[in-house]
Design an enzyme around this catalytic site. Structure first.
Site, PDB file in Angstrom:
ATOM      1  N   GLY A 133      -5.493  -4.401   7.401  1.00 21.96           N
ATOM      2  CA  GLY A 133      -6.560  -3.410   7.359  1.00 21.96           C
ATOM      3  C   GLY A 133      -7.677  -3.641   8.350  1.00 21.96           C
ATOM      4  N   ASP A 193      -8.652  -1.219   5.114  1.00 22.12           N
ATOM      5  CA  ASP A 193      -8.767   0.137   5.641  1.00 22.12           C
ATOM      6  C   ASP A 193      -8.503   1.206   4.589  1.00 22.12           C
ATOM      7  OD1 ASP A 193      -6.049  -0.964   5.657  1.00 22.12           O
ATOM      8  OD2 ASP A 193      -5.475   1.038   6.309  1.00 22.12           O
ATOM      9  N   ARG A 234     -13.460  -8.389  -0.549  1.00 28.73           N
ATOM     10  CA  ARG A 234     -12.918  -7.884   0.727  1.00 28.73           C
ATOM     11  C   ARG A 234     -12.353  -6.467   0.551  1.00 28.73           C
ATOM     12  NH1 ARG A 234      -7.677  -5.799   2.376  1.00 28.73           N
ATOM     13  NH2 ARG A 234      -7.445  -6.176   4.585  1.00 28.73           N
ATOM     14  N   THR A 259      -0.812   1.540   6.957  1.00 24.45           N
ATOM     15  CA  THR A 259      -0.586   0.362   6.115  1.00 24.45           C
ATOM     16  C   THR A 259      -0.545  -0.864   7.017  1.00 24.45           C
ATOM     17  OG1 THR A 259       0.864  -0.640   4.450  1.00 24.45           O
ATOM     18  CG2 THR A 259       1.942   0.613   6.195  1.00 24.45           C
ATOM     19  N   GLY A 260      -0.761  -2.020   6.398  1.00 22.78           N
ATOM     20  CA  GLY A 260      -0.757  -3.258   7.173  1.00 22.78           C
ATOM     21  C   GLY A 260      -2.140  -3.869   7.256  1.00 22.78           C
ATOM     22  N   THR A 298       0.861  -1.182   0.000  1.00 25.00           N
ATOM     23  CA  THR A 298       0.000   0.000   0.000  1.00 25.00           C
ATOM     24  C   THR A 298       0.889   1.220   0.000  1.00 25.00           C
ATOM     25  OG1 THR A 298      -1.738  -1.063   1.306  1.00 25.00           O
ATOM     26  CG2 THR A 298      -1.629   1.329   1.451  1.00 25.00           C
TER      27      THR A 298
HETATM   28  N1  ASP Z   1      -3.876  -1.937   4.532  1.00 22.92           N
HETATM   29  C1  ASP Z   1      -4.002  -2.730   3.329  1.00 22.92           C
HETATM   30  C2  ASP Z   1      -5.250  -3.544   3.420  1.00 22.92           C
HETATM   31  O1  ASP Z   1      -5.584  -4.049   4.477  1.00 22.92           O
HETATM   32  C3  ASP Z   1      -2.862  -3.648   3.070  1.00 22.92           C
HETATM   33  C4  ASP Z   1      -1.467  -3.153   3.318  1.00 22.92           C
HETATM   34  O2  ASP Z   1      -1.255  -2.016   3.667  1.00 22.92           O
HETATM   35  O3  ASP Z   1      -0.526  -3.953   3.172  1.00 22.92           O
HETATM   36  O4  ASP Z   1      -5.875  -3.756   2.418  1.00 22.92           O
END
Ligand code: ASP
Length: 340
Positions: free
Chosen positions: A252, A229, A226, A249-250, A198
């Site tokens: 979500g 965030d 799906r 990020t991460g 992201t």
């Molecule tokens: N936040 C993103 C999601 O959950 C994924 C990511 O940032 O790696 O879709």
């Protein structure tokens, strides 16, 4: 100088001006300023900086910046990214300006620049979010070309590999693993893996206005339909022109649960600097989810405030973000983390 030292020095007769000077130094920031998640942020920041250094608007900077990442086929954002478990790349993005205008698209397929479609939603419709075929229909009506639905070569390989087990098991900090690629490919870790999925970008322009953008393909091999965030204002991105801006990020699902980016901005409103505001949001995730379960996920927040200070924090080692505030100042910062 630490506060205790200052008190000791004051007791020795060193004038209070030292403490005032210290305070000023602590609040002095950079303007203009742009920061963005992961190492793809370096290239994205460069594009955003071109807008900012010529006095342009933060909103234009954050759109132009992340378009670089979206266009990169060698990246886990945009149409070159990993697909969902049914083999389709679905994209999510949102954008927010200094007037609290915002726009978002989610579950968008076959459009190269979701961030620009999100901006059109913000500027040309009475709505904030458009999703799925409706978002695609709007994009086409706005003149965005419909791209082929074919996976990129790398994504195709990764997907075929994933199908062998078909297990939804995101690996923290790693998006695309075990795929041999040229070492010149950006964002590739030394062991051949990719480290992000992201790009969230936030900027302060020369006029002192804030804006932000966030764009992603979401978690690789997610269920069809799906959303994470990233397209959700308040979760993946939030901007308050009086206070500051934050993006995430991460994992979500866990960012949504605490309204992460909004929480970071509210922490700044309550007096925290950007780094502490991000840290407190990460701590909230740990208290909601429990430290043991948090070991299986990664979450990173980054933030800037109205004074041009910046900061970031994450759950565990491996997250970094790119900071740019001059032609020769565009660098990566390793996120501090709370789990060891
Ligand atoms: N936040 C993103 C999601 O959950 C994924 C990511 O940032 O790696 O879709």
């Amino acid at each position: 100088m630490h506060r205790r030292q200052f008190i000791q020095w004051s007791a020795l007769g060193i004038p209070a001006i030292s403490w005032k000077g210290f305070n000023k130094q602590q609040v002095a920031g950079n303007k203009p300023l742009v920061i963005s998640t992961w190492d793809a942020g370096i290239a994205a920041n460069s594009a955003a900086w071109k807008v900012l250094r010529s006095g342009g608007r933060a909103l234009d900077a954050v759109e132009k910046g992340v378009m670089v990442t979206e266009a990169s086929q060698n990246c886990c954002v945009g149409l070159g990214a990993n697909p969902d478990r049914d083999g389709y790349v679905t994209l999510d993005a949102c954008i927010m300006d200094e007037h609290a205008n915002c726009g978002s698209v989610a579950f968008l397929e076959r459009i190269k620049h979701p961030i620009s479609v999100a901006r059109r939603v913000m500027e040309k419709t009475p709505h904030v979010m458009l999703v799925g075929s409706g978002a695609q229909q709007f994009a086409i009506a706005e003149g965005f070309p419909l791209e082929s639905g074919k996976l990129s070569e790398e994504a195709e390989k990764t997907y075929r590999n994933w199908l062998k087990k078909s297990e939804y098991k995101p690996v923290i900090n790693i998006e695309r693993s075990g795929i041999p690629m040229a070492s010149t490919v950006p964002n590739r870790l030394p062991n051949g893996e990719w480290n992000h999925d992201t790009i969230g970008m936030i900027a302060l322009d020369a006029q002192g206005n804030l804006s932000g953008s966030c764009t992603t393909s979401g978690m690789g091999f997610k269920m069809r339909g799906r959303l994470g965030d990233s397209p959700i204002i308040g979760a993946g991105l939030f901007v308050d022109n009086e206070i500051g801006a934050a993006t995430a990020t991460g994992q979500g699902e866990d960012i949504i649960r605490i309204c992460g980016s909004h929480l970071v901005v509210e922490n700044m409103r309550n007096g925290m600097n950007p780094e502490n505001a991000c840290k407190a949001a990460v701590e909230r995730i740990v208290s909601v989810k429990g430290a043991a379960k948090c070991k299986e996920i990664q979450i990173g927040f980054i933030a800037i405030n109205k004074q041009g200070q910046y900061g970031g924090y994450c759950l565990q080692k491996g997250f970094n973000f790119a900071v740019c505030y001059a032609d020769d100042q565009n660098f990566l910062v390793d996120g501090k983390f709370i789990l060891s």
